[in-house]
Design a protein around this motif. Structure first.
Motif, PDB file in Angstrom:
ATOM      1  N   GLN A  26      84.244   9.119  50.591  1.00 46.21           N
ATOM      2  CA  GLN A  26      85.375   8.596  49.826  1.00 46.21           C
ATOM      3  C   GLN A  26      86.566   8.416  50.757  1.00 46.21           C
ATOM      4  OE1 GLN A  26      85.558  12.064  47.124  1.00 46.21           O
ATOM      5  NE2 GLN A  26      87.670  12.345  47.869  1.00 46.21           N
ATOM      6  N   ILE A  27      87.502   7.581  50.324  1.00 49.08           N
ATOM      7  CA  ILE A  27      88.646   7.260  51.181  1.00 49.08           C
ATOM      8  C   ILE A  27      89.622   8.425  51.236  1.00 49.08           C
ATOM      9  CG2 ILE A  27      90.622   5.712  51.461  1.00 49.08           C
ATOM     10  CD1 ILE A  27      88.943   3.501  50.178  1.00 49.08           C
ATOM     11  N   GLU A  28      89.946   9.006  50.087  1.00 49.52           N
ATOM     12  CA  GLU A  28      90.926  10.087  50.049  1.00 49.52           C
ATOM     13  C   GLU A  28      90.273  11.421  50.417  1.00 49.52           C
ATOM     14  OE1 GLU A  28      90.051   8.397  47.323  1.00 49.52           O
ATOM     15  OE2 GLU A  28      91.577   6.817  47.272  1.00 49.52           O
ATOM     16  N   SER A  29      91.082  12.349  50.882  1.00 51.41           N
ATOM     17  CA  SER A  29      90.590  13.687  51.200  1.00 51.41           C
ATOM     18  C   SER A  29      90.138  14.392  49.918  1.00 51.41           C
ATOM     19  CB  SER A  29      91.690  14.503  51.875  1.00 51.41           C
ATOM     20  OG  SER A  29      91.304  15.854  51.969  1.00 51.41           O
ATOM     21  N   PRO A  30      88.953  15.068  49.929  1.00 52.68           N
ATOM     22  CA  PRO A  30      88.487  15.781  48.722  1.00 52.68           C
ATOM     23  C   PRO A  30      89.281  17.044  48.428  1.00 52.68           C
ATOM     24  CG  PRO A  30      86.640  15.205  50.154  1.00 52.68           C
ATOM     25  CD  PRO A  30      87.895  14.998  50.927  1.00 52.68           C
ATOM     26  N   GLY A  31      90.086  17.497  49.403  1.00 52.36           N
ATOM     27  CA  GLY A  31      90.862  18.707  49.170  1.00 52.36           C
ATOM     28  C   GLY A  31      90.538  19.807  50.158  1.00 52.36           C
ATOM     29  N   ASP A  32      90.979  21.020  49.840  1.00 55.93           N
ATOM     30  CA  ASP A  32      90.803  22.165  50.736  1.00 55.93           C
ATOM     31  C   ASP A  32      89.330  22.481  50.953  1.00 55.93           C
ATOM     32  OD1 ASP A  32      93.496  22.345  50.877  1.00 55.93           O
ATOM     33  OD2 ASP A  32      93.683  23.918  49.345  1.00 55.93           O
ATOM     34  N   GLY A  33      89.040  22.927  52.172  1.00 55.73           N
ATOM     35  CA  GLY A  33      87.694  23.357  52.504  1.00 55.73           C
ATOM     36  C   GLY A  33      86.791  22.237  52.970  1.00 55.73           C
TER      37      GLY A  33
ATOM     38  N   ILE B 170      85.801   7.713  60.056  1.00 56.82           N
ATOM     39  CA  ILE B 170      84.735   7.562  59.064  1.00 56.82           C
ATOM     40  C   ILE B 170      85.066   8.381  57.814  1.00 56.82           C
ATOM     41  CG2 ILE B 170      82.322   8.168  58.591  1.00 56.82           C
ATOM     42  CD1 ILE B 170      81.697   7.244  61.448  1.00 56.82           C
ATOM     43  N   PRO B 171      85.069   7.741  56.632  1.00 59.97           N
ATOM     44  CA  PRO B 171      85.485   8.432  55.402  1.00 59.97           C
ATOM     45  C   PRO B 171      84.353   9.253  54.774  1.00 59.97           C
ATOM     46  CG  PRO B 171      85.016   6.144  54.913  1.00 59.97           C
ATOM     47  CD  PRO B 171      84.809   6.308  56.395  1.00 59.97           C
ATOM     48  N   VAL B 172      83.835  10.178  55.558  1.00 57.80           N
ATOM     49  CA  VAL B 172      82.802  11.088  55.073  1.00 57.80           C
ATOM     50  C   VAL B 172      83.293  12.512  55.278  1.00 57.80           C
ATOM     51  CG1 VAL B 172      80.447  11.925  55.422  1.00 57.80           C
ATOM     52  CG2 VAL B 172      80.909   9.464  55.486  1.00 57.80           C
ATOM     53  N   TRP B 173      83.096  13.351  54.255  1.00 59.04           N
ATOM     54  CA  TRP B 173      83.634  14.711  54.260  1.00 59.04           C
ATOM     55  C   TRP B 173      82.509  15.711  54.066  1.00 59.04           C
ATOM     56  CZ3 TRP B 173      89.036  14.856  54.766  1.00 59.04           C
ATOM     57  CH2 TRP B 173      89.666  13.604  54.638  1.00 59.04           C
ATOM     58  N   TYR B 174      82.651  16.875  54.722  1.00 57.55           N
ATOM     59  CA  TYR B 174      81.603  17.905  54.678  1.00 57.55           C
ATOM     60  C   TYR B 174      82.200  19.242  54.214  1.00 57.55           C
ATOM     61  CZ  TYR B 174      79.562  14.496  57.945  1.00 57.55           C
ATOM     62  OH  TYR B 174      79.113  13.349  58.546  1.00 57.55           O
ATOM     63  N   ARG B 175      81.411  19.964  53.415  1.00 59.07           N
ATOM     64  CA  ARG B 175      81.721  21.364  53.082  1.00 59.07           C
ATOM     65  C   ARG B 175      80.397  22.056  52.845  1.00 59.07           C
ATOM     66  NH1 ARG B 175      85.187  22.841  47.804  1.00 59.07           N
ATOM     67  NH2 ARG B 175      83.183  22.266  46.839  1.00 59.07           N
TER      68      ARG B 175
END
Length: 873
Positions: free
Chosen positions: A434-441, A422-427
């Motif tokens: 989003q499809i690509e990684s948002p970056g560190d953390g 699943i293309p969901v990111w948490y910080r």
């Protein structure tokens, strides 16, 4: 031209021809072609799957459609591929690693290492079913083979997720879901199979708090969940318990907790069925969907006592903690018994949901999951109800419409590692989709998408979407879909919604639903029952064409199929019959691919064959429009076996054996003309043998696959001539039936006499032909018929003298015995009709069947008595 071998050997033909087709690129679709498009996408089999008879049926029908479309002049794309099958594949690999002693659980390896093991498995086993489909003769464009975990396809899946998330159609929520404790993942409702289970209904008592002698009796099938009860519910309209609403009861388990901690409220809720059990309901919001809703209405706490693996946790109490839920059921009942609170245990049958893949009871469980509100629902519903997208059989449109009118949000997340993550990111408190990684953390959501979330994009994602590719422009919407009705909700409905949402159009124009293949006892084919034959063994035994044709003959539209291997043998026998007929034609000299029967004098039998060919082609046109594949096979079988081989070839021998016959050229031209068209009509069903015969007979100098489809209405014939032949065939068949009444076979010493009707003018050649069809020595015209059995025929009265053919005494005994047996059968049917109890229970059609059988028996007895007179007077 090379001679045809004495017998057809599929092993010498199939691999050679398929290799040639592949090397030439015969099935590579050209998106820039000016030809009209025909496209069909294969329902992607599991990547680790193997060929079953269900696959054979489904893919043979697809191949029939694709091959016929090529003959009709279409640019054909039959797009193949495989599905990553999240739960199934992960379960297989994990089980294998456990068996090999490499892990106890996938956590031992970690996500990345475990996924590497799955990719290794896929590379080793993933192509098996594709190679098996090639053995079947599937004419797919293998250059465009797709896999749902291909990088480009994966990007497509994630892009759809992001789009639907932004449209606020995808959301995350804590809901009651179907949980598989083996795969340890949520399941959609469609992945749960209801099964009847025999268990127990436990009746136990709970004390009303503060009332030492007041108890309520509750009936439950799941005493192991008692530690998770947070209320007791009664119907407020129930006079037995209404006064108790607002008071408390003492939950009996776990008994080691202080009584105060086991007090739970008695609530009133109209959900409680006054008639079920005792009218008192235990409420376990964490482990029952209905209880969850009650809990929400009354703001009850949820206490989980079963973990994700189906084991009881610490909140279940010391006696149950660590036990499997099924063992805990018995242990909980024992606890109640020890406490003096178990009143009785009654046998009970109920429907229990099972995980389709793991085949274990699912566990209702509260879980944070991702859900989808279906898009484009109204268009997707009306496109079917309006008839613009057609279902075959049509009755499935009503099932579809009912489901579309009662949609529930789709749980699209799965707690697996194999699949589209699943293309969901948490910080911290931030969330990005989003499809690509948002970056560190940033940490990505650990869940993957339901396998069907990738499959529902199959018709357009396989054609290069979201790019506007030439393939997408040429071949979308696709023309047909062939699938099983068991995935009408999993896949068909969802593809329609996705098609409208992302292409603005339906994904296919016609859907054909195959039947389920069962054994002779009506059981579903399965390895565990030992009733599921290996299709490759059947191909080795009967040839791919024999298997395809034999299976399609017993696969009527809209009905389950009773598998019988004898039908596969019939398919092989049919191939041999066709081969031998073509070999016989080859022995008469070279074939003429431009043969025109109309250029030559012809016998009535050639015109009759042409008339039957004309009827066949018109019938097939109608049958194909109705997707009646089984009836097409039956019609082809009847024409080749009966009309061409049994009738035409027998009558043609007179011309073939007489080089000076004036009708010989016409008979040869008719044979070539008919074979040319019949081979093309048969090609979609039997691609290998038709290609071999087409080329070897010289009916074409190139492959049959792209020749042309015979157009109905093109065949010309002399109708009066054809009627003459039909009368001859009818007379011969009546004579054979008469002969069969006495159990006689044809012989050279047998003679028939014909008292022809006044309008019938017969030549000596007509009588010789009739004798040949009757397989007797001769047929003579007579004006004074003998005293002998007679039958009416189109040419007059046909008599069969029995003198010297039968022993009168033996025949008398045989007929008397048959009369007695037939009388028993007649009396049996009459007794049924005279019995009021039987007629009261039997439906009208059954009673009509009994009347028909009684009538046939009466008529049979009358005929037998007539026979008896021949030997007793």
């Amino acid at each position: 031209m090379p001679e045809l071998a004495p017998a057809y050997d599929p092993a010498q033909v199939e691999d050679r021809l398929y290799r040639q087709w592949m090397e030439r690129g015969d099935y590579c679709a050209n998106p820039t072609s000016a030809k009209p498009a025909y496209s069909i996408v294969i329902p992607p089999p599991n990547v680790t799957g193997i060929l079953t008879l269900g696959h054979v049926l489904n893919n043979t029908i697809q191949d029939i459609l694709a091959r016929r479309a090529r003959l009709l002049g279409h640019e054909v794309l039959w797009l193949p591929g495989t599905d990553h099958a999240g739960i199934a594949t992960q379960t297989v690999v994990e089980r294998t690693l456990k068996k090999d002693g490499k892990i106890r659980h996938r956590d031992d390896l970690g996500r990345e290492a475990f996924l590497q093991e799955i990719w290794k498995w896929k590379e080793k086993h993933g192509g098996i079913i594709i190679q098996q489909l090639k053995k079947l003769g599937a004419s797919c464009d293998w250059s465009r083979e797709r896999f749902t975990m291909d990088p480009a396809y994966s990007t497509c899946v994630q892009q759809v997720f992001v789009d639907l998330f932004k449209k606020k159609l995808i959301y995350r929520g804590r809901r009651m879901v179907n949980w598989c404790p083996v795969s340890r993942t949520a399941l959609s409702d469609e992945e749960v199979i209801m099964k009847e289970q025999k268990g127990l209904l436990y009746h136990f008592r709970v004390q009303v708090a503060g009332q030492k002698d007041r108890f309520l009796t509750i009936a439950t099938t799941r005493p192991e969940t008692i530690p998770g009860d947070t209320a007791i519910a009664v119907n407020p309209k129930d006079p037995r318990y209404a006064a108790l609403i607002g008071q408390f009861a003492i939950r009996p388990l776990p008994p080691e907790l202080p009584e105060a901690q086991r007090h739970i409220p008695i609530i009133g809720d109209e959900h409680v069925d006054l008639e079920f059990g005792t009218g008192v309901l235990k409420v376990t919001p964490a482990h029952d969907p209905a209880d969850f809703l009650i809990g929400q209405r009354h703001k009850l706490p949820s206490v989980e006592v079963i973990d994700e693996s189906g084991l009881m946790n610490a909140d279940a109490g010391s006696a149950l903690a660590g036990l499997d839920r099924t063992k805990a059921r018995t242990a909980a009942a024992d606890q109640l018994k020890e406490l003096g609170l178990l009143e009785k245990e009654d046998p009970y049958v109920n429907q229990v949901g099972f995980s389709e893949r793991a085949d274990v009871p699912v566990e209702p469980r509260l879980s944070e999951q991702w859900f989808l509100r279906y898009p484009s629902t109204e268009k997707s519903r009306t496109i079917v109800s309006s008839g613009k997208l057609r279902f075959f059989p049509e009755r499935w449109s009503k099932v579809y419409d009912h489901w579309m009118g009662n949609l529930q949000d789709w749980c699209i997340s799965r707690q697996l590692w194999w699949g589209h993550r699943i293309p969901v990111w948490y910080r911290d408190q931030e969330v990005k989709c989003q499809i690509e990684s948002p970056g560190d953390g940033w940490t990505q959501d650990p869940d993957v998408l339901d396998t069907w979330f990738s499959s529902w994009l199959w018709p357009f994602a396989t054609l290069g979407w979201p790019e506007k590719t030439p393939e997408l422009k040429k071949f979308y919407p696709t023309t047909d879909l062939v699938t099983g009705p068991d995935i009408i909700f999993f896949w068909v409905a969802r593809m329609i919604m996705a098609g409208f949402e992302y292409q603005g159009d339906l994904p296919f124009r016609n859907v054909y639903f195959t039947g389920l293949i069962r054994d002779a006892k009506g059981r579903k084919l399965s390895k565990s029952l030992g009733n599921s034959p290996d299709p490759l063994d059947l191909i080795l035994k009967y040839g791919a064409d024999g298997l395809r044709f034999g299976l399609l003959r017993i696969a009527p539209q809209g009905a389950d199929i009773r598998y019988d291997e004898k039908q596969m043998e019939e398919g092989r026998n049919f191939a041999n019959k066709l081969w031998n007929a073509c070999r016989f034609r080859q022995q008469q000299g070279p074939s003429n691919p431009q043969a025109k029967p109309s250029n030559h004098p012809r016998t009535p039998f050639t015109d009759y064959l042409l008339s039957r060919l004309d009827c066949l082609e018109r019938e097939l046109e109608t049958l194909y429009q109705g997707y009646e594949f089984s009836q097409v096979a039956q019609a082809l079988y009847a024409f080749v076996w009966d009309e061409f081989c049994a009738r035409f070839i027998e009558t043609a021998k007179a011309d073939f054996m007489n080089a000076d016959s004036p009708t010989r050229p016409g008979t040869l031209a008719t044979a070539d003309f008919v074979l040319s068209r019949v081979l093309r009509l048969l090609h979609p069903y039997m691609p290998f043998i038709t290609e071999e015969l087409w080329l070897t007979l010289g009916l074409g100098d190139k492959t049959i696959q792209f020749s042309s489809w015979p157009k109905a209405g093109e065949v010309t014939f002399n109708a009066a001539n054809a009627q003459t032949a039909e009368s001859c065939y009818g007379t011969a068949e009546a004579g054979r039936r008469l002969r069969g009444e006495f159990g006689l076979s044809g012989s050279a010493k047998m003679k028939f006499f014909l008292k022809s009707s006044p309008s019938t003018r017969l030549t000596d050649e007509d009588l010789r032909t009739l004798a040949k069809l009757l397989q007797v020595g001769s047929v003579e015209i007579t004006s004074t018929p003998p005293k002998a059995p007679m039958t009416l025929t189109p040419w007059g009265e046909l008599y069969l003298p029995l003198a010297g053919l039968l022993d009168p005494a033996k025949e008398t005994a045989r007929v008397q015995k048959e009369i007695a047996a037939t009388e028993v059968a007649r009396a049996r049917e009459a007794a049924k009709l005279a019995d009021p109890k039987m007629t009261a229970k039997a439906p009208p059609e059954k009673q009509e069947e009994w009347r028909k059988l009684e009538k046939e028996a009466v008529e049979r007895i009358a005929r037998l008595h007539e026979q008896l007179k021949l030997f007793t007077t």
